[in-house]
Design a protein around this motif. Sequence first.
Motif, mmCIF file in Angstrom:
data_model
loop_
_atom_site.group_PDB
_atom_site.id
_atom_site.type_symbol
_atom_site.label_atom_id
_atom_site.label_comp_id
_atom_site.label_asym_id
_atom_site.label_seq_id
_atom_site.Cartn_x
_atom_site.Cartn_y
_atom_site.Cartn_z
ATOM 1 N N SER A 71 0.812 -1.215 0.000
ATOM 2 C CA SER A 71 0.000 0.000 0.000
ATOM 3 C C SER A 71 0.848 1.268 0.000
ATOM 4 C CB SER A 71 -0.917 0.025 1.223
ATOM 5 O OG SER A 71 -0.164 0.186 2.413
ATOM 6 N N LEU A 72 2.144 1.113 0.103
ATOM 7 C CA LEU A 72 3.043 2.254 0.227
ATOM 8 C C LEU A 72 3.651 2.654 -1.107
ATOM 9 C CD1 LEU A 72 5.021 1.151 3.400
ATOM 10 C CD2 LEU A 72 3.148 2.798 3.297
ATOM 11 N N THR A 73 3.757 3.953 -1.283
ATOM 12 C CA THR A 73 4.602 4.488 -2.353
ATOM 13 C C THR A 73 5.958 4.763 -1.729
ATOM 14 O OG1 THR A 73 2.822 5.406 -3.693
ATOM 15 C CG2 THR A 73 4.977 6.484 -3.846
ATOM 16 N N MET A 74 7.001 4.235 -2.354
ATOM 17 C CA MET A 74 8.345 4.314 -1.791
ATOM 18 C C MET A 74 9.205 5.248 -2.628
ATOM 19 S SD MET A 74 8.061 2.377 0.807
ATOM 20 C CE MET A 74 9.789 2.327 1.310
ATOM 21 N N GLY A 75 9.803 6.222 -1.968
ATOM 22 C CA GLY A 75 10.656 7.169 -2.660
ATOM 23 C C GLY A 75 12.100 7.089 -2.184
ATOM 24 N N TRP A 76 12.986 7.546 -3.031
ATOM 25 C CA TRP A 76 14.400 7.699 -2.690
ATOM 26 C C TRP A 76 14.769 9.171 -2.869
ATOM 27 C CZ3 TRP A 76 17.504 4.144 -0.499
ATOM 28 C CH2 TRP A 76 17.134 2.805 -0.568
ATOM 29 N N PHE A 77 15.492 9.688 -1.892
ATOM 30 C CA PHE A 77 15.977 11.059 -1.920
ATOM 31 C C PHE A 77 17.453 11.036 -1.561
ATOM 32 C CE2 PHE A 77 11.954 13.421 -2.152
ATOM 33 C CZ PHE A 77 11.059 12.397 -1.887
ATOM 34 N N GLY A 117 -0.799 5.634 -0.194
ATOM 35 C CA GLY A 117 -1.419 6.037 -1.436
ATOM 36 C C GLY A 117 -0.537 5.712 -2.617
ATOM 37 N N SER A 118 -1.088 5.923 -3.791
ATOM 38 C CA SER A 118 -0.411 5.500 -5.012
ATOM 39 C C SER A 118 0.207 6.638 -5.807
ATOM 40 C CB SER A 118 -1.398 4.742 -5.903
ATOM 41 O OG SER A 118 -2.500 5.573 -6.244
ATOM 42 N N TYR A 119 0.052 7.870 -5.322
ATOM 43 C CA TYR A 119 0.609 8.995 -6.085
ATOM 44 C C TYR A 119 2.120 9.014 -5.964
ATOM 45 C CZ TYR A 119 1.650 13.720 -7.599
ATOM 46 O OH TYR A 119 2.178 14.805 -8.228
ATOM 47 N N VAL A 120 2.799 9.082 -7.089
ATOM 48 C CA VAL A 120 4.260 9.055 -7.097
ATOM 49 C C VAL A 120 4.798 10.476 -6.944
ATOM 50 C CG1 VAL A 120 4.634 6.861 -8.254
ATOM 51 C CG2 VAL A 120 4.126 8.865 -9.623
ATOM 52 N N SER A 121 4.716 10.975 -5.726
ATOM 53 C CA SER A 121 5.119 12.348 -5.447
ATOM 54 C C SER A 121 6.632 12.506 -5.470
ATOM 55 C CB SER A 121 4.587 12.766 -4.075
ATOM 56 O OG SER A 121 5.076 14.033 -3.714
ATOM 57 N N THR A 122 7.077 13.656 -5.972
ATOM 58 C CA THR A 122 8.501 13.989 -5.963
ATOM 59 C C THR A 122 8.838 14.951 -4.828
ATOM 60 O OG1 THR A 122 8.224 15.862 -7.459
ATOM 61 C CG2 THR A 122 8.608 13.701 -8.459
ATOM 62 N N SER A 123 7.835 15.332 -4.043
ATOM 63 C CA SER A 123 8.026 16.312 -2.973
ATOM 64 C C SER A 123 8.295 15.614 -1.649
ATOM 65 C CB SER A 123 6.781 17.185 -2.833
ATOM 66 O OG SER A 123 6.881 18.005 -1.679
ATOM 67 N N LEU A 124 9.414 15.939 -1.020
ATOM 68 C CA LEU A 124 9.753 15.283 0.227
ATOM 69 C C LEU A 124 8.743 15.595 1.321
ATOM 70 C CD1 LEU A 124 11.196 17.573 2.311
ATOM 71 C CD2 LEU A 124 13.033 17.329 0.659
ATOM 72 N N ASN A 125 8.045 16.717 1.211
ATOM 73 C CA ASN A 125 7.068 17.093 2.235
ATOM 74 C C ASN A 125 5.860 16.169 2.264
ATOM 75 O OD1 ASN A 125 8.556 19.343 3.104
ATOM 76 N ND2 ASN A 125 7.723 20.587 1.438
ATOM 77 N N GLU A 126 5.676 15.381 1.245
ATOM 78 C CA GLU A 126 4.514 14.494 1.171
ATOM 79 C C GLU A 126 4.816 13.091 1.680
ATOM 80 O OE1 GLU A 126 2.375 14.567 -2.470
ATOM 81 O OE2 GLU A 126 2.364 16.762 -2.609
ATOM 82 N N TYR A 127 6.009 12.896 2.201
ATOM 83 C CA TYR A 127 6.386 11.591 2.727
ATOM 84 C C TYR A 127 6.342 11.625 4.251
ATOM 85 C CZ TYR A 127 7.537 10.135 -1.944
ATOM 86 O OH TYR A 127 7.435 9.794 -3.265
#
Length: 124
Positions: free
Chosen positions: A31-37, A101-111
């Motif tokens: 269920s998680l969208t996973m980002g790398w920064f 959620g499923s939105y692939v956000s590029t904003s670190l504030n949304e994580y």
Amino acid sequence: QVQLVESGGGLVQPGGSLRLSCAASGRTFSSLTMGWFRQAPGKEREFVGVSSWRSGNTRYMDSVKGRFTISRDNAKNTVYLQMNSLKPEDTAVYYCAARLGSYVSTSLNEYDSWGQGTQVTVSS
């Protein structure tokens, strides 16, 4: 709350490869969208890439397209960042982050959740 633990950083020569791992616990991983920064010394933390299992969408920053690849193993609750053709400018602390959620956000504030970071140094 999601707990994230990164591993796999280190020192590599220019042109080399590394694979970072990020193990998640505390939520249904699929269920998680996973980002790398990443954050280089003296610079702001910046978006590198993001992957959503539910939407199937993936996004990357322009400078890593074709060199970095995000993959995930839902059975292991782990997301990976495969980094090839590394350059000195890729040197930074790399963080994984998670958001519902499923939105692939590029904003670190949304994580909502962040790992502790792992150092990647590209140098000869």
